[in-house]
Every structure is written in structure tokens, then in C-alpha cells.
Write a protein that holds these residues in place. Sequence first.
Motif, PDB file in Angstrom:
ATOM      1  N   ASP A  24       4.989  -1.581 -18.993  1.00 47.68           N
ATOM      2  CA  ASP A  24       6.063  -2.473 -19.434  1.00 47.68           C
ATOM      3  C   ASP A  24       6.325  -3.540 -18.380  1.00 47.68           C
ATOM      4  O   ASP A  24       6.358  -4.731 -18.691  1.00 47.68           O
ATOM      5  CB  ASP A  24       7.331  -1.669 -19.707  1.00 47.68           C
ATOM      6  CG  ASP A  24       7.220  -0.846 -20.972  1.00 47.68           C
ATOM      7  OD1 ASP A  24       7.516  -1.386 -22.053  1.00 47.68           O
ATOM      8  OD2 ASP A  24       6.832   0.330 -20.888  1.00 47.68           O
ATOM      9  N   VAL A  25       6.557  -3.099 -17.145  1.00 47.50           N
ATOM     10  CA  VAL A  25       6.772  -4.001 -16.009  1.00 47.50           C
ATOM     11  C   VAL A  25       6.174  -3.348 -14.769  1.00 47.50           C
ATOM     12  O   VAL A  25       5.656  -2.224 -14.829  1.00 47.50           O
ATOM     13  CB  VAL A  25       8.282  -4.299 -15.779  1.00 47.50           C
ATOM     14  CG1 VAL A  25       8.862  -5.129 -16.917  1.00 47.50           C
ATOM     15  CG2 VAL A  25       9.063  -3.014 -15.595  1.00 47.50           C
ATOM     16  N   VAL A  26       6.260  -4.030 -13.629  1.00 45.69           N
ATOM     17  CA  VAL A  26       5.710  -3.505 -12.380  1.00 45.69           C
ATOM     18  C   VAL A  26       6.734  -3.656 -11.259  1.00 45.69           C
ATOM     19  O   VAL A  26       7.657  -4.470 -11.332  1.00 45.69           O
ATOM     20  CB  VAL A  26       4.406  -4.220 -11.983  1.00 45.69           C
ATOM     21  CG1 VAL A  26       3.299  -3.923 -12.983  1.00 45.69           C
ATOM     22  CG2 VAL A  26       4.631  -5.733 -11.853  1.00 45.69           C
ATOM     23  N   ALA A  27       6.537  -2.852 -10.210  1.00 50.64           N
ATOM     24  CA  ALA A  27       7.324  -2.955  -8.988  1.00 50.64           C
ATOM     25  C   ALA A  27       6.401  -2.605  -7.832  1.00 50.64           C
ATOM     26  O   ALA A  27       5.247  -2.186  -8.035  1.00 50.64           O
ATOM     27  CB  ALA A  27       8.528  -2.012  -9.028  1.00 50.64           C
ATOM     28  N   GLN A  28       6.892  -2.763  -6.614  1.00 50.85           N
ATOM     29  CA  GLN A  28       6.034  -2.468  -5.468  1.00 50.85           C
ATOM     30  C   GLN A  28       5.664  -0.988  -5.446  1.00 50.85           C
ATOM     31  O   GLN A  28       6.517  -0.108  -5.543  1.00 50.85           O
ATOM     32  CB  GLN A  28       6.713  -2.840  -4.149  1.00 50.85           C
ATOM     33  CG  GLN A  28       5.780  -2.679  -2.941  1.00 50.85           C
ATOM     34  CD  GLN A  28       6.382  -3.196  -1.648  1.00 50.85           C
ATOM     35  OE1 GLN A  28       7.394  -3.879  -1.657  1.00 50.85           O
ATOM     36  NE2 GLN A  28       5.763  -2.861  -0.531  1.00 50.85           N
ATOM     37  N   GLY A  29       4.368  -0.731  -5.335  1.00 48.05           N
ATOM     38  CA  GLY A  29       3.883   0.641  -5.255  1.00 48.05           C
ATOM     39  C   GLY A  29       2.795   0.809  -4.208  1.00 48.05           C
ATOM     40  O   GLY A  29       2.373   1.914  -3.918  1.00 48.05           O
ATOM     41  N   ALA A  30       2.342  -0.299  -3.631  1.00 56.52           N
ATOM     42  CA  ALA A  30       1.362  -0.252  -2.537  1.00 56.52           C
ATOM     43  C   ALA A  30       2.074  -0.628  -1.248  1.00 56.52           C
ATOM     44  O   ALA A  30       2.786  -1.625  -1.184  1.00 56.52           O
ATOM     45  CB  ALA A  30       0.223  -1.231  -2.807  1.00 56.52           C
ATOM     46  N   GLY A  31       1.900   0.203  -0.229  1.00 52.19           N
ATOM     47  CA  GLY A  31       2.594  -0.029   1.023  1.00 52.19           C
ATOM     48  C   GLY A  31       4.098   0.073   0.874  1.00 52.19           C
ATOM     49  O   GLY A  31       4.853  -0.601   1.578  1.00 52.19           O
TER      50      GLY A  31
END
Length: 540
Positions: free
Chosen positions: A374-381
Motif C-alpha cells: 500500500d505504502v512504504v516507510a524506512q526499513g533499511a538502516g
Amino acid sequence: MKKLIVLAILIAVQFSKAQTQHAWVYFTDKPNVTSALANPNTILTQKAIDRKNNHGVAIDERDVPVNESYITQVKMQTGITVKAKSKWFNCIHVLGNQTDIDNLLNLSFVSEIIYADRSLNTSSRSSAEANNARTEEKFETLVMFNYGNSGNQNQMINVHKLHELDYTGEGVTIAVMDSGFPNVNTMAAFQRLRDNGDLLDGYDFVDRTANIYAYIGNSHGTNVLSDMAGYVDGQFVGTAPDASYYLFRTEDVASETPLEESYWVEAAERADSLGIDVVNTSLGYSRFDESRYDYTTADMDGNTAFITKGANIAVEKGILVVNAAGNEGNDGTWGIVTAPADGDVFTIGAVNASGNYASFSSRGRTPNIPVKPDVVAQGAGVYVITSSGGIATSNGTSFSSPIMAGAMACMVQAFPNKTNLELMQIVRETGSTYSSPTIQLGHGIPDFEAAFQTLSNNTFSSTEKIQIYPNPAKAIVTIALPETTQHTKISLVNLLGKTLKAATTNNTFHQIDLSQLTTGMYIVRIEADGEIITKKIIKH
């Protein structure tokens, strides 16, 4: 040679029937349905009833518990172990060999049996609905907050703008389904949570114990919780530091079996009964220890996996279910979202600190209808707080999901009359790729300041003029309102959502007497100028 082949087939069939199988056993009916629906407080908490009424969600037969006498009779059958139950599906999850499970069809109250190994379903009284599979997501180990290390992951989605307006999750209840929560009850990073009475309760569905902290074999849940509820002054702030939390262990990291899907559904049902507003799940289901239970990518259709069907009901019941997309992006044999991220839930993918797609993040299907993630958020680092109390970086949609869940909780606080589906849609519409969704980013990075402004149609100013003092208080608290406010409705609500006091005023100052209330936390709900504002009061 033909005799040998026949003998081999017979041996294989006998071996299959002797293997331990996972199966869902469905019942024909439930007891006292009419009475239960006429008196819903016998099956649901008041908070759950109020949430359903507020959002126009019907209380129906699925809310009525499973017949315990049926479960008792099944437990008495030879070779059968009952591991979980679901009121939404009116079924139980059993273990046993195929012969013993098939014998349950002789019980008059058993309507059908569906095996997790779908190749066996042709022989059962089955509706031919395919079920099962699971793979825990792979994981690595003007309120003015000083966000420290967590600044970027908050500011990327502009949830810090909601915090500045005192929308920090107060009065909103979140359930976290995960694999273990060691030290949450003792860590300094959750001291604020404990002091405010916001660490409500929990249950370990795997080990069947109310001591959610007894299991210390995995700390993934602790890390996940930190991205919502963690608070270390000057170093780390979660996206919903003032929400209230239930912790549920549904993931057994020692094995990968379909049983964990049933644990999750059972936990979701409990969450619904408790009136939970938001659920976060940083788990995904696709493949198992035994390949006979595996799903295929074609099964990620939003209505095949048992957990997906359960999650869809949770959404239908009004819960805002936020789920990690999965970390299968670099897996050439899979690549797409896992269950229940394929369903009606709010599916969250991952980007890096610069807002670019993180290659491990599971992608949407092709064609990508409906759009996933649906959407994205920070998930790397991304920054998390570990079970030892340290602040560290990690990778995974396991962490982009709680960052988003906490932000959505702030929206629930700001707009309690909006349904889960309405809030999900308005947040999608603020996404950076909303006009041209992709399988990597879905609708993109959302902007919670824009979502707030769209729904409130104000300039973020009115809440700054509302003051409550003293707080904490032993008796009288005063609410100071803007001079231009008229016909303000003020309610005092307990944590179960029950209204204790209510009044409408045209005055600038309004007082509430807390002297007759028990010590604890209460919520003041203020409706003025088209806005609904909630604030926390502590009674000493």
C-alpha cells in the motif's frame, strides 16, 4: 515389477496416513447466538462495542465464542490434539494422523475438515477452500521531541508534525503480534510506557501462558515494539510513544508450521474482543518446514491463506491491520508479498534512508491489483532498540511496518470517527507515487501532515491553544479553550472507551472533578470547530 510398484504405492499411502497432519475442523453451529447478540457485553468489551458502533461495524455470529463442549468432545477422540481455536471461522486447529482426523467427521457437530496439506482435501468433507502456509519474516538482528537516531524514519513520513500537535497515540490501543518480547517489562526504553499505564497486557499463544515475558528465545517483538513505543530522551522516539499496547506471541521461531496461522487468527479475535484499534504484524507466511504445506505465489491472491482470510475479517471488523510486506524481494523463486500482506490489510514495504526502494522488500503482484504494498516507510538502516537496551540499526519490512502502524495510531487519535478504511485511503492518497503506483513502492512514501490537513481542513493551530492543568491531578482539572470556540463538547472516557462524564460548554474554561474516580489514566475528548481532540489525564 508391477507387484513391487503396487506395494510401494500402498506403503506410501500408509505412511501418509500415519504422518502427523495439521487440519482445521469446522463446526456446524454455536451456542446461545441469539442471546449473545442481544447482550453483546457478554462476549465483547465495552471498548470493542463502542468502536464497532462508532464505525458502523455489525456485531454478528462471528463474535460469538466457539462451543467449548464441542472442543472438549474433540479432545477426547483418539490421537487428536487441539492446538488453537477461531470464533470467526467457528473452527479449531488439530494435530493427528489422517485416519484419526477423518474420524472426526463421525461427530454430528463437525461440518467439514480442511487439511493444511491441500492434497488430502479431496477425501474430507471439505468445501475445497485451500488453506495454509507460513514463513516467518526473515529479520535482522508542539510536543517537541528530540528524536536523535530515529529522526529520519519519523520525518520521512512527517509523523513528527502530528507529534508537535500532541497526536502521539494517546487513547489508541495497539496489539503487536510477534515472536517474543523479552525485557519490555524492565527496559528503560519502555519506562515511559509503563509509567503511563500504557503497557496493558499480553498473552503467549504458542506456550499458552499469560506471562508474555517468560519466553526469551527471540527478541524480534521487542525490536518491533520499539519503533512504535520506544522512548529514550534525546536519542530515540517511536512513532506512537503514548499509545497503549497489548503484546501477543503468535510466532514459534523453532518451527515453520501452519499452526502459527491459527495462533495469529486467535490473537486477532482476542484483539477485536478487547476493542483494539490497530494491529501490527511483522510476520509473513509462504513456505514451511514441510513442503507439502507450502503456498505458491498464485495463492497470494488475497483470499486463500487461512491467516489472510482471518486478517480480512479483522479489517471488516474495523481494526486497522498493518502488516509487513515481507523480505522476499531478492528471492528469485518468490519475490512478492507473503500472507497476510496479500489481503485487505495495510501492507508496508521498505525504502532506505534516502527514500529509495530497498531491494529486499517484497513486491506487489503482476498485475498489481489491488496495489501492494500500500505504502512504504524506512526499513533499511532503520534504528531499533534491542532487548539489551542498546540502539542499533537493522533491516526489514519488519520495522517499516511498526513505523507506519504508530503513525496510523496518531491518525486514529486525531480522527476517531474515521473508519480504518477511510484512514488507509487518505494516507495512500498522500503517497509519493499515488498517481503512478509501482510494484516496488506501491503508492509510495506517505505524508502524514498532508493527510491530517486534508481531514481536518485547518492550519494546525487550534490544538495548540487548548491547555489542561494541573495534570496529573487529584481532584479538579481545568480545560482552557480558545476564546473563539463555541458549543464545545467535552467528554471524560476511561481506557475501555466508556464515557464517564460529558458536557457541552460555550465558556473558555471548563472544569472536571476527578475526586471520585480511581487512580489511573483517563482520556479527555474535546469536540470543537469540526475537530476532535483527545488528551490524556492522570488521576493521582
